[in-house]
Design an enzyme around this catalytic site. Structure first.
Site, mmCIF file in Angstrom:
data_model
loop_
_atom_site.group_PDB
_atom_site.id
_atom_site.type_symbol
_atom_site.label_atom_id
_atom_site.label_comp_id
_atom_site.label_asym_id
_atom_site.label_seq_id
_atom_site.Cartn_x
_atom_site.Cartn_y
_atom_site.Cartn_z
ATOM 1 N N GLU A 146 14.591 -15.462 0.863
ATOM 2 C CA GLU A 146 14.885 -16.568 1.779
ATOM 3 C C GLU A 146 13.906 -17.731 1.582
ATOM 4 O O GLU A 146 14.164 -18.846 2.034
ATOM 5 C CB GLU A 146 14.772 -16.102 3.239
ATOM 6 C CG GLU A 146 15.790 -15.041 3.649
ATOM 7 C CD GLU A 146 15.452 -14.461 5.019
ATOM 8 O OE1 GLU A 146 14.541 -15.002 5.694
ATOM 9 O OE2 GLU A 146 16.085 -13.467 5.407
ATOM 10 N N ASP B 177 0.828 -1.196 0.000
ATOM 11 C CA ASP B 177 0.000 0.000 0.000
ATOM 12 C C ASP B 177 0.869 1.256 0.000
ATOM 13 O O ASP B 177 1.877 1.328 0.720
ATOM 14 C CB ASP B 177 -0.893 -0.028 1.252
ATOM 15 C CG ASP B 177 -1.919 1.063 1.274
ATOM 16 O OD1 ASP B 177 -2.740 1.127 0.342
ATOM 17 O OD2 ASP B 177 -1.913 1.860 2.236
#
Length: 538
Positions: free
Chosen positions: A254, A207
């Protein structure tokens, strides 16, 4: 789809409170969405993005987050979110969730701790608290305004009634801005990202991604704030935001499965926007210049050319979008006398769009969009051709824009109306009780899902067919070449398909040696005004 799924995906936006209500309270919820996921599979989309369902006092429909790791009871609970992600994956759908990093709710524990700790504390340093100007500190620290109207600062009052510091809120008074120069803030959001990645989400829509960093010293800015105008200023598109997204990229990397970040960044300069899409930052960003375009052929050719060139320069796909929960639905935008001219709400006192004309143009615009290389976003209900609710009674409005602008701007409620599923059911099938948190206009009845699904010529069927052909023919990962076809025609080749859109021009003969594969309206041997065809060589 390519190995990097987000490069050519079609992603469907669910605004949870307006999608499907399972418990009859009139608000959509996660169990309701789970029950409707097969609908999205039938439509053919690749992924779904959920607007916020976090715990929230709902001052801004959930974009005021009180707990990033909890589901608001309005929508269900955390087990529902986990079940949603699981079920979507079982159906072959990827899941993006909304991340709201510019501000929290004033009811978030971080802000409550900052209030309790007082000026100069580490807790206050997580937000943008400042002393006021003037001998008694009674003036705001600067002249910034709120996107929703009014001042961008609110002054605190100590428990004993003494006036205190001010805090910045670029949005509602209940949405204090975080200070992203603070390492505690950055670490906290590393944790939020990992929390949802561990739950299995495939990425995040970020956002107001261009707002996190403010210019040093918070200098005055003599312009009214507007989120959707792409303008500059010391609170938008500061270079420091890129350090944040490089850090996030490392977190996402990751995890396996090609997790993705998409930016909601209202940045007008395509080259500036492309900086968010460098290989070590975000993957995609909404092309709001395309969404904002007037219904004008020259404008589309210019925007498509410039935005694709800027994105290509950083190795990123362009991400196309025509509607979302913040703008007037494109059926109604395109039905105005200046088609495409409004994106900040239409009410009863505004020009009333011709939705029949608007739908014709919206269907043509959609086939133009889905014929372009890159990824594309569909806002719930646009596959039904839903118009804006432009006659919503003022007393039912809930958008903070309406209140903070002192009723000068009607806000975004008109594009957030609950979805019509069944024409003859109470609440048009949105809720088992017929309750709807905002009323549906009568025009939605004929546009209900059960009136359109699998029906030849319906808008739903056109979307389904376009998405299927797009995947089958590899248009999302294709190469685009412009075709000269006249001033009023947007025409290009993408792989085996020629896309031609007649924007306000007179009907013109279709080129010889081609067959019509798909069209936005019935065509014979010519391309009508406000229509798009997908052609293939005979």
């Amino acid at each position: 789809m390519t190995a990097q799924w987000w490069r050519d995906a079609v992603i469907y936006q669910i605004y949870p409170r307006s999608f499907a209500d399972s418990d009859g309270d009139g608000y959509g919820d996660l169990p309701g969405a789970i029950d409707r996921l097969q609908y999205l599979v039938n439509l053919g989309v690749d992924a779904v993005w959920f607007s916020p369902f976090y715990k929230s006092p709902m001052a801004d429909a959930g974009y005021d987050v009180a707990d990033y790791e909890a589901v608001d009871p309005l929508f269900g609970d955390l087990s529902d979110a986990e079940r949603l992600i699981r079920r979507a994956h079982e159906l072959g759908l990827r899941v993006l969730v909304d991340l709201v990093p510019n501000h929290t709710s004033d009811e978030h524990r971080w802000f409550q701790a900052a209030l309790a700790a007082g000026p100069g504390s580490p807790e206050r340093e997580m937000y943008l608290f400042r002393d006021g100007k003037g001998p008694d500190g009674s003036e705001p620290p600067n002249n910034w305004t709120s996107v929703f109207g009014g001042k961008g600062w609110t002054r605190l009052t100590a428990p004993d009634g003494t006036p205190e510091q001010w805090y910045l809120h670029l949005f509602d008074i209940k949405q204090p801005d975080l200070d992203w120069s603070n390492e505690r803030v950055r670490e906290a959001f590393d944790g939020v990202l990992r929390f949802w990645l561990d739950k299995g989400v495939d990425g995040f829509r970020v956002d107001v991604a261009h707002s996190l960093v403010k210019a040093d010293g918070l200098p005055d800015f003599d312009a009214e704030q507007a989120l959707l105008d792409g303008g500059g200023g010391p609170m938008w598109d500061q270079d420091g935001v890129h350090d944040i997204y490089r850090r996030w990229r490392k977190v996402l990397d990751e995890y396996d499965g090609d997790r993705t970040l998409v930016a909601e960044a209202w940045v007008a300069d395509p080259e500036r926007l492309a900086l968010y899409l460098r290989p070590d930052e975000m993957n995609t960003a909404f092309n709001f210049q395309f969404l904002d375009s007037r219904w004008d052929a020259a404008s589309y050719r210019d925007i498509i050319t410039r935005t694709m060139a800027a994105d290509d320069a950083v190795g990123a796909p362009t991400t196309w979008v025509l509607s979302n929960h913040d703008v007037v639905r494109h059926v109604s935008r395109f039905g105005l006398s200046d088609p495409g001219s409004s994106h900040e709400g239409l009410g009863i006192r505004d020009e009333q769009p011709d939705n029949e004309v608007g739908l014709r143009r919206a269907r043509a615009g959609t086939l133009l969009m889905l014929g372009l290389p890159g990824s594309a976003y569909i806002y719930q209900g646009e596959e039904l051709g839903l118009p804006e609710h432009t006659t919503l009674p003022d007393e039912l409005r809930q958008d903070p824009t309406w209140f903070r602008s002192e009723h000068a701007h009607v806000g975004r409620d008109g594009c957030r109306i609950p979805i019509p599923w069944e024409a003859d059911a109470p609440g048009l099938g949105f809720s088992p009780t017929g309750e709807t948190w905002l009323p549906q206009p009568e025009s939605y009845r004929a546009l209900a899902v059960d009136q359109q699904i699998d029906q030849p010529g319906s808008t739903w069927t056109m979307y389904r067919d376009a998405i299927a052909l797009r995947r089958q023919l590899g248009l999302g990962s294709g190469e685009m070449t412009w075709v000269e076809a006249g001033d009023d025609i947007v025409a290009f080749d993408n792989g085996p398909i020629r896309v031609m859109t007649n924007v306000l021009g007179a009907p013109m003969p279709l080129p010889e040696g081609f067959d019509v594969v798909l069209s936005s309206m019935p065509v014979d041997d010519e391309l009508p005004t406000d229509a798009t065809v997908w052609l293939r060589r005979s």
